[in-house]
Design a protein around this motif. Sequence first.
Motif, PDB file in Angstrom:
ATOM      1  N   GLY A  30     -17.241 -54.238  10.425  1.00 56.37           N
ATOM      2  CA  GLY A  30     -17.369 -52.801  10.661  1.00 56.37           C
ATOM      3  C   GLY A  30     -18.794 -52.340  10.903  1.00 56.37           C
ATOM      4  O   GLY A  30     -19.010 -51.251  11.448  1.00 56.37           O
ATOM      5  N   LYS A  31     -19.777 -53.128  10.506  1.00 59.02           N
ATOM      6  CA  LYS A  31     -21.163 -52.642  10.555  1.00 59.02           C
ATOM      7  C   LYS A  31     -22.051 -53.374  11.550  1.00 59.02           C
ATOM      8  O   LYS A  31     -23.187 -52.968  11.791  1.00 59.02           O
ATOM      9  CB  LYS A  31     -21.785 -52.718   9.159  1.00 59.02           C
ATOM     10  CG  LYS A  31     -21.037 -51.857   8.135  1.00 59.02           C
ATOM     11  CD  LYS A  31     -21.643 -51.948   6.767  1.00 59.02           C
ATOM     12  CE  LYS A  31     -20.870 -51.090   5.772  1.00 59.02           C
ATOM     13  NZ  LYS A  31     -19.505 -51.570   5.526  1.00 59.02           N
ATOM     14  N   VAL A  32     -21.575 -54.458  12.139  1.00 56.59           N
ATOM     15  CA  VAL A  32     -22.410 -55.191  13.083  1.00 56.59           C
ATOM     16  C   VAL A  32     -22.729 -54.335  14.312  1.00 56.59           C
ATOM     17  O   VAL A  32     -23.758 -54.528  14.966  1.00 56.59           O
ATOM     18  CB  VAL A  32     -21.727 -56.522  13.481  1.00 56.59           C
ATOM     19  CG1 VAL A  32     -20.523 -56.279  14.381  1.00 56.59           C
ATOM     20  CG2 VAL A  32     -22.717 -57.453  14.153  1.00 56.59           C
ATOM     21  N   LYS A  33     -21.871 -53.366  14.615  1.00 59.18           N
ATOM     22  CA  LYS A  33     -22.151 -52.497  15.768  1.00 59.18           C
ATOM     23  C   LYS A  33     -23.419 -51.679  15.546  1.00 59.18           C
ATOM     24  O   LYS A  33     -24.165 -51.410  16.490  1.00 59.18           O
ATOM     25  CB  LYS A  33     -20.968 -51.578  16.032  1.00 59.18           C
ATOM     26  CG  LYS A  33     -20.621 -50.630  14.882  1.00 59.18           C
ATOM     27  CD  LYS A  33     -19.369 -49.822  15.179  1.00 59.18           C
ATOM     28  CE  LYS A  33     -18.991 -48.922  14.010  1.00 59.18           C
ATOM     29  NZ  LYS A  33     -17.733 -48.187  14.281  1.00 59.18           N
ATOM     30  N   TYR A  34     -23.681 -51.271  14.290  1.00 55.03           N
ATOM     31  CA  TYR A  34     -24.911 -50.525  14.016  1.00 55.03           C
ATOM     32  C   TYR A  34     -26.139 -51.430  14.171  1.00 55.03           C
ATOM     33  O   TYR A  34     -27.190 -51.005  14.663  1.00 55.03           O
ATOM     34  CB  TYR A  34     -24.865 -49.932  12.606  1.00 55.03           C
ATOM     35  CG  TYR A  34     -23.676 -49.045  12.358  1.00 55.03           C
ATOM     36  CD1 TYR A  34     -23.459 -47.902  13.141  1.00 55.03           C
ATOM     37  CD2 TYR A  34     -22.761 -49.349  11.353  1.00 55.03           C
ATOM     38  CE1 TYR A  34     -22.354 -47.080  12.912  1.00 55.03           C
ATOM     39  CE2 TYR A  34     -21.663 -48.533  11.120  1.00 55.03           C
ATOM     40  CZ  TYR A  34     -21.458 -47.415  11.907  1.00 55.03           C
ATOM     41  OH  TYR A  34     -20.371 -46.619  11.696  1.00 55.03           O
ATOM     42  N   LEU A  35     -26.001 -52.666  13.750  1.00 56.05           N
ATOM     43  CA  LEU A  35     -27.097 -53.622  13.904  1.00 56.05           C
ATOM     44  C   LEU A  35     -27.411 -53.835  15.386  1.00 56.05           C
ATOM     45  O   LEU A  35     -28.579 -53.845  15.790  1.00 56.05           O
ATOM     46  CB  LEU A  35     -26.725 -54.950  13.237  1.00 56.05           C
ATOM     47  CG  LEU A  35     -27.715 -56.109  13.386  1.00 56.05           C
ATOM     48  CD1 LEU A  35     -29.082 -55.745  12.847  1.00 56.05           C
ATOM     49  CD2 LEU A  35     -27.184 -57.348  12.671  1.00 56.05           C
ATOM     50  N   ASN A  36     -26.378 -53.995  16.197  1.00 59.21           N
ATOM     51  CA  ASN A  36     -26.608 -54.157  17.635  1.00 59.21           C
ATOM     52  C   ASN A  36     -27.267 -52.926  18.243  1.00 59.21           C
ATOM     53  O   ASN A  36     -28.166 -53.028  19.084  1.00 59.21           O
ATOM     54  CB  ASN A  36     -25.282 -54.435  18.346  1.00 59.21           C
ATOM     55  CG  ASN A  36     -24.819 -55.857  18.148  1.00 59.21           C
ATOM     56  OD1 ASN A  36     -25.618 -56.747  17.889  1.00 59.21           O
ATOM     57  ND2 ASN A  36     -23.516 -56.082  18.250  1.00 59.21           N
ATOM     58  N   GLN A  37     -26.831 -51.756  17.824  1.00 60.91           N
ATOM     59  CA  GLN A  37     -27.382 -50.518  18.371  1.00 60.91           C
ATOM     60  C   GLN A  37     -28.881 -50.416  18.090  1.00 60.91           C
ATOM     61  O   GLN A  37     -29.691 -50.153  18.993  1.00 60.91           O
ATOM     62  CB  GLN A  37     -26.658 -49.299  17.768  1.00 60.91           C
ATOM     63  CG  GLN A  37     -27.289 -47.965  18.159  1.00 60.91           C
ATOM     64  CD  GLN A  37     -26.665 -46.788  17.433  1.00 60.91           C
ATOM     65  OE1 GLN A  37     -25.489 -46.826  17.052  1.00 60.91           O
ATOM     66  NE2 GLN A  37     -27.442 -45.720  17.235  1.00 60.91           N
ATOM     67  N   VAL A  38     -29.269 -50.636  16.836  1.00 61.11           N
ATOM     68  CA  VAL A  38     -30.676 -50.486  16.463  1.00 61.11           C
ATOM     69  C   VAL A  38     -31.519 -51.626  17.043  1.00 61.11           C
ATOM     70  O   VAL A  38     -32.665 -51.419  17.458  1.00 61.11           O
ATOM     71  CB  VAL A  38     -30.817 -50.405  14.934  1.00 61.11           C
ATOM     72  CG1 VAL A  38     -32.285 -50.330  14.531  1.00 61.11           C
ATOM     73  CG2 VAL A  38     -30.058 -49.190  14.398  1.00 61.11           C
ATOM     74  N   ALA A  39     -30.964 -52.828  17.090  1.00 64.15           N
ATOM     75  CA  ALA A  39     -31.700 -53.939  17.701  1.00 64.15           C
ATOM     76  C   ALA A  39     -32.040 -53.607  19.150  1.00 64.15           C
ATOM     77  O   ALA A  39     -33.164 -53.871  19.612  1.00 64.15           O
ATOM     78  CB  ALA A  39     -30.881 -55.221  17.619  1.00 64.15           C
ATOM     79  N   ASN A  40     -31.120 -53.027  19.877  1.00 63.91           N
ATOM     80  CA  ASN A  40     -31.394 -52.631  21.263  1.00 63.91           C
ATOM     81  C   ASN A  40     -32.460 -51.554  21.333  1.00 63.91           C
ATOM     82  O   ASN A  40     -33.321 -51.562  22.222  1.00 63.91           O
ATOM     83  CB  ASN A  40     -30.102 -52.146  21.935  1.00 63.91           C
ATOM     84  CG  ASN A  40     -29.165 -53.283  22.270  1.00 63.91           C
ATOM     85  OD1 ASN A  40     -29.610 -54.380  22.565  1.00 63.91           O
ATOM     86  ND2 ASN A  40     -27.865 -53.024  22.213  1.00 63.91           N
TER      87      ASN A  40
END
Length: 728
Positions: A30-40
């Motif tokens: 559920g939270k990996v999408k936030y990690l991808n968003q901020v990494a970008n």
Amino acid sequence: MTLDELKYVLAQEGTFVVLVGCAWCPDTQGKVKYLNQVANEYGVDKVYNWDFKLDGGVGGLTSTTIANPRIPTESGTANLLHARTSDVALTHIFTDWVNGYLPNLVSQNTKQNNGAGQLVAGTHPVTLQPVSSQRIQAPYVFVYDKRNYNEQGVWKPILGHVELMGNFNITGDPASKGAQLRINSLRSLFSRIEWQPSGLVGEAPSQAGLNNGQITGISKKSLEYRLKGQTQYTAVPSSGNVITGLAAGTYEVRYTQAVRGFDTSDNAAGEAAKTVYEYGPAVEVIVPEGPYAGGDSGGSNPGNDSSPVHNPGNNSGTNSGNSGNAQPITAPEGPSGESGVTRISSEVNSETGRAVALVTQSAVHSLLHALKQGGQPAAKSRLILEVDHQGSAGSVQVTVPREAFNELAQNTNFELKVDAGFASIVLDAEALKVINANRDSGSISIILSKSELPAEAKEVLGDRPVYDLLVYAGQSNVSTFGGSQVLVAFPYSPAPNENPNAIIVYYVTEDGELELVKGRFHAAAGSVEFRTTHFSQYIIGYNNIDFADVPAAAWYADAVTYLAARGITSGTDDTHFSPSGKVTRGQFIVLLLKALDISPDAPAASNFSDAGDTYYTGYLAAAKRLGIANGLQGNRFAPNQTITREELFTFLYRALLAAGEPVAVNTGTAASLSGFADQAEVSAFAREAIQALVEAGILAGSNNRLLPTGVTSRAEAVQVLYNLLTHS
């Protein structure tokens, strides 16, 4: 990735973002999408993911009695490959990893039990010894750099973390507030994705005395700064992308002791429990002075040297045969009296065949006077004595009375060139002083002669040109010049089958051995030129080394030939150079110091801790002593690590300074670091070096890019050194 792959990554130089997360874990999913968003958002193009359940929860070693075997339990066969579990055969895999790579691990679990933490513990299946470590709860994101030590020298490789497990049940609007909390937590973590700041650029104030200079390149970085020498740092606003209001000077900039650790916590304030990490190492950024319109460009005027000059009287010394008179002096040549020429007639001694020319004191005085017309030149001026040696057998002696030589040696703005046609030398002011300081009171005689190799030497070297260079003060031979380098040139025409890059120079030692001299063939001048600190017998040699994988048309072929001929580089075997092979930091230091004639040091306790006992050990010691290489945290150099382009150019620039060969700006170009599209990617430690090398025309980049963090091939490394050694 597998655990072994992750260990390999964590052993490399660099800063890495790691997610300890689980494919079978709803929190991670559920939270990996936030990690991808901020990494970008922060330009992080790679996050390394490891699951401490070694089959990722998708293997076949689960119990069929569990309703949903992909959701783990803390006991039973579903955890056969779960390394974080206590008291199982795999426990030591997890504890060894945490203890070996993450000594400053902080998590929600570590704060339990009144700070004692919740441990993963068990017995090692082989040693039967107890093992334990702190526990991580997934999903756990951390930023890692193995180079990071704190001010007390304690290893702190984790630069920050965010622990995202749990539901963040926040009152009001839990969905939006929970999502924003996760995103803000990750943004705070990613505000330091470097070991130390890089890409910072100092810009000068608009006018002298104003405090409107600035430092750029700080966007999305949690930094603080201070003027070097002050005690207090000032935090840069998190929303800022520039530090403003600066006077010219040197500033120290570092990552702050900002909040970069967030653990799950259910609270109404919408904030997670926080962990504060230590300051990062500071880098120095120079906010330069002008130039300002109408200002002073600086510079220095060393003035006159008042050192006493030994002048015991005149003695004809080695003068032999008849001598001619100096001809009228021509007008100074070049800008600002750059050179003045006088042509000297000579008479040939019938017994020796040597042309002997006497330079009178009145001729020297007139020549100096002509050069000073209109005031003392600011730049070095060259007095040129051209000898008419018709009828000689390739041997010329130029003699200057001691009083006349005194006058030359007292003028620090002059250097003396003696041109015999078949050979010429240039003595700078320091060399003139060394010669003049000899206790023998006789006149100074400079002898240039061309001779031949003996028959046995011709069998080895071929029929190569040979020259003898001598200087006498009275009857005393002056063979060294106090470290000052004398420029020597021999006119030369390569044979049709000779590669100009393989034309070299040897000097003959007192034991009759041949030693290579850094020199080269100048096609435009039609001569072989080199610098030397001593006079001896010199031979123009030829040492062409062919490699099967270096085509003659390759862009790096000249560089390989040039450096191999001089023993600076060699092949990877007898017939191959391996131009595409990578270059390590240790290999390049050896190449660089060889190219600049810097000898390795003897073994020393002050060397880098990982210098070892191998071919590069003495060179690393010399590089450290001379300030060419400062090393990494923990007094390490990482000699086997692949060198980046910005590291290479920094070592090169510092080595030039250490060798007393400062880089001069090439006024024929308008090249500047600011003209490259990726100049902001150049690390702070490398900016001074790369700026200087760009302005000197030594570093040109590729397609308007410098590629500072790119790795360097063997072909590229030798090309850089070739450009340096042949740059003139």
